[in-house]
Design a protein around this motif. Structure first.
Motif, short mmCIF file in Angstrom:
data_model
loop_
_atom_site.label_atom_id
_atom_site.label_comp_id
_atom_site.label_asym_id
_atom_site.label_seq_id
_atom_site.Cartn_x
_atom_site.Cartn_y
_atom_site.Cartn_z
N GLN A 1 0.79 -1.35 -0.17
CA GLN A 1 0.06 -0.10 -0.03
C GLN A 1 1.01 1.35 0.07
N LEU A 2 1.98 1.07 0.82
CA LEU A 2 2.82 2.35 0.74
C LEU A 2 3.54 2.65 -0.56
N LEU A 3 4.17 1.44 -1.16
CA LEU A 3 4.45 1.86 -2.56
C LEU A 3 3.50 2.09 -3.48
N ARG A 4 2.14 1.67 -3.53
CA ARG A 4 1.29 2.33 -4.55
C ARG A 4 0.88 3.87 -3.93
N THR A 5 0.98 4.19 -2.83
CA THR A 5 0.65 5.55 -2.56
C THR A 5 1.86 6.23 -3.07
N HIS A 6 2.89 5.85 -2.91
CA HIS A 6 4.24 6.58 -3.33
C HIS A 6 4.40 6.71 -4.76
N TYR A 7 4.16 5.53 -5.50
CA TYR A 7 4.67 5.48 -6.73
C TYR A 7 3.43 5.34 -7.80
N GLY A 8 2.21 5.28 -7.32
CA GLY A 8 1.19 5.19 -8.06
C GLY A 8 1.14 4.24 -8.98
N ALA A 9 0.79 4.84 -10.25
CA ALA A 9 0.64 3.72 -11.45
C ALA A 9 1.94 3.30 -11.83
N ASP A 10 3.04 3.71 -11.49
CA ASP A 10 4.22 3.03 -11.65
C ASP A 10 4.38 1.49 -11.21
N VAL A 11 3.67 1.25 -10.22
CA VAL A 11 3.35 -0.13 -9.66
C VAL A 11 2.40 -0.93 -10.26
N PHE A 12 2.89 -2.21 -10.78
CA PHE A 12 1.99 -3.08 -11.54
C PHE A 12 0.63 -3.21 -10.75
N LYS A 13 -0.31 -3.47 -11.50
CA LYS A 13 -1.52 -3.94 -10.77
C LYS A 13 -1.57 -5.33 -10.32
N THR A 14 -0.73 -6.28 -11.08
CA THR A 14 -0.44 -7.73 -10.73
C THR A 14 0.47 -7.73 -9.70
N THR A 15 0.29 -8.48 -8.87
CA THR A 15 1.22 -8.78 -7.74
C THR A 15 1.48 -10.19 -7.56
N ILE A 16 2.76 -10.74 -7.80
CA ILE A 16 3.26 -12.16 -7.64
C ILE A 16 3.30 -12.79 -6.20
N PRO A 17 2.50 -13.69 -5.95
CA PRO A 17 2.20 -14.29 -4.74
C PRO A 17 3.50 -15.23 -4.33
N ILE A 18 3.66 -15.36 -2.92
CA ILE A 18 4.31 -16.83 -2.73
C ILE A 18 3.70 -18.08 -2.93
N ALA A 19 3.99 -19.02 -3.87
CA ALA A 19 3.41 -19.95 -4.35
C ALA A 19 4.00 -21.12 -4.27
N THR A 20 3.55 -22.41 -3.79
CA THR A 20 4.52 -23.64 -3.94
C THR A 20 4.72 -24.21 -5.31
N ASP A 21 3.67 -23.58 -6.34
CA ASP A 21 3.86 -24.22 -7.80
C ASP A 21 5.12 -23.67 -8.24
N PHE A 22 5.41 -22.47 -8.11
CA PHE A 22 6.59 -21.76 -8.67
C PHE A 22 7.96 -22.57 -8.48
N LYS A 23 8.08 -22.90 -7.09
CA LYS A 23 9.12 -23.50 -6.59
C LYS A 23 9.17 -25.04 -7.14
N GLU A 24 8.08 -25.71 -7.22
CA GLU A 24 7.88 -27.09 -7.77
C GLU A 24 8.26 -27.07 -9.19
N ALA A 25 7.77 -25.96 -9.91
CA ALA A 25 8.08 -25.86 -11.41
C ALA A 25 9.80 -26.06 -11.57
N ILE A 26 10.36 -25.09 -10.96
CA ILE A 26 11.80 -24.98 -11.17
C ILE A 26 12.45 -26.22 -10.84
N VAL A 27 12.19 -27.08 -9.73
CA VAL A 27 12.80 -28.11 -9.61
C VAL A 27 12.40 -29.12 -11.07
#
Length: 273
Positions: A203-229
């Motif tokens: 929220q602080l980032l979006r307040t400070h940088y506005g539209a320069d922050v992507f709407k999409t946020t990348i979550p912590i997800a097990t699938d990312f780690k499993e895929a790399i393995v």
């Protein structure tokens, strides 16, 4: 065709993972992507080839040949096991070129990557460049070669500490070898909605940088780690999974932002005509 660099002076914020998984998602959507591993650690290359094969690469098969200015396209650019994704491999030999004070380097070194990509990039919808977590020559040449800069960061204080230095580098490149370079945006990565510190920092980032922050946020997800393995981008590991949907959304937003950057250029060209 557009060239985008993923860069943050802070390590461990998801630069390589973003390039890796994003390329897979874009390929699943029918895009052709060239990944450039411009980090001497070559983590992106290892994601496709594995550590042993990456370590065994001859320098002539890696981005080091681009800096030597004797690269043979068919030797340094290879198809991956993901249809639609090609890779310009990284390697240890490139480390000797990654010197501090890059703006003082010989001009051919500063523009070596840009000159190479100008000859090969037309066959792709997007070129994604992965950089080391510093602002030495490898990062500088990436910015010189790029249309836009993507800054991945964690929604934590340490993860965002490199922003100011990256912005200074952008200004320096724009004032010198690449006046058309633009900030594509700040991408929040490895975010957990359960952590109040993550929600508050985002929220602080979006307040400070506005539209320069992507709407999409990348979550912590097990699938990312499993895929790399499995040596697969998440879109090829679980094509219908939630993590894949996030990366597809990021890809769509990137192309929207690139179109917005290109629009003023088109208008200027039409006025000149």
């Amino acid at each position: 065709m557009s060239v985008v660099t993923a860069l943050n002076q802070k390590g461990g914020v998801g630069k390589t993972s973003t390039c890796y998984h994003l390329a897979g998602a874009l390929a699943l959507s029918g895009k052709r992507v060239l990944l450039v591993d411009n980090d001497p650690q070559a983590s992106l290359t290892q994601g496709f080839l594995g550590p042993q094969a990456t370590r065994g690469l001859d320098p002539s098969e890696t981005v080091a040949a681009v800096y030597e200015q004797d690269a043979v396209v068919e030797r340094v650019v290879r198809a991956t096991h993901v249809p639609g994704v090609d890779l310009l491999c990284g390697g240890r030999a490139a480390g000797s070129f990654n010197v501090p004070d890059p703006h003082l380097a010989d001009w051919p070194l500063q523009t070596a990557l840009r000159d190479f990509l100008e000859d090969v990039a037309d066959g792709y919808d997007l070129v994604l460049i992965d950089c080391p977590p510093n602002l030495h020559l490898a990062s500088w040449t990436s910015l010189v070669a790029s249309d836009a800069l993507l800054v991945p960061l964690q929604p934590e204080d340490f993860g965002a500490q490199g922003i100011a230095d990256v912005q200074e580098s952008i200004a320096r490149v724009v004032a010198g070898p690449n006046p058309s370079l633009r900030l594509l945006g700040f991408l929040v990565t490895m975010s957990s909605p359960r952590l109040s510190v993550h929600k508050g920092f985002e929220q602080l980032l979006r307040t400070h940088y506005g539209a320069d922050v992507f709407k999409t946020t990348i979550p912590i997800a097990t699938d990312f780690k499993e895929a790399i393995v499995q040596r697969k981008p998440v879109a090829q590991y679980k094509p219908k999974g939630a993590a894949t949907r996030v990366m597809k959304a990021l890809g769509a937003e990137i192309f929207e932002r690139l179109a917005a950057i290109d629009a003023p250029k088109t208008e200027t060209e039409e006025e000149a005509a």
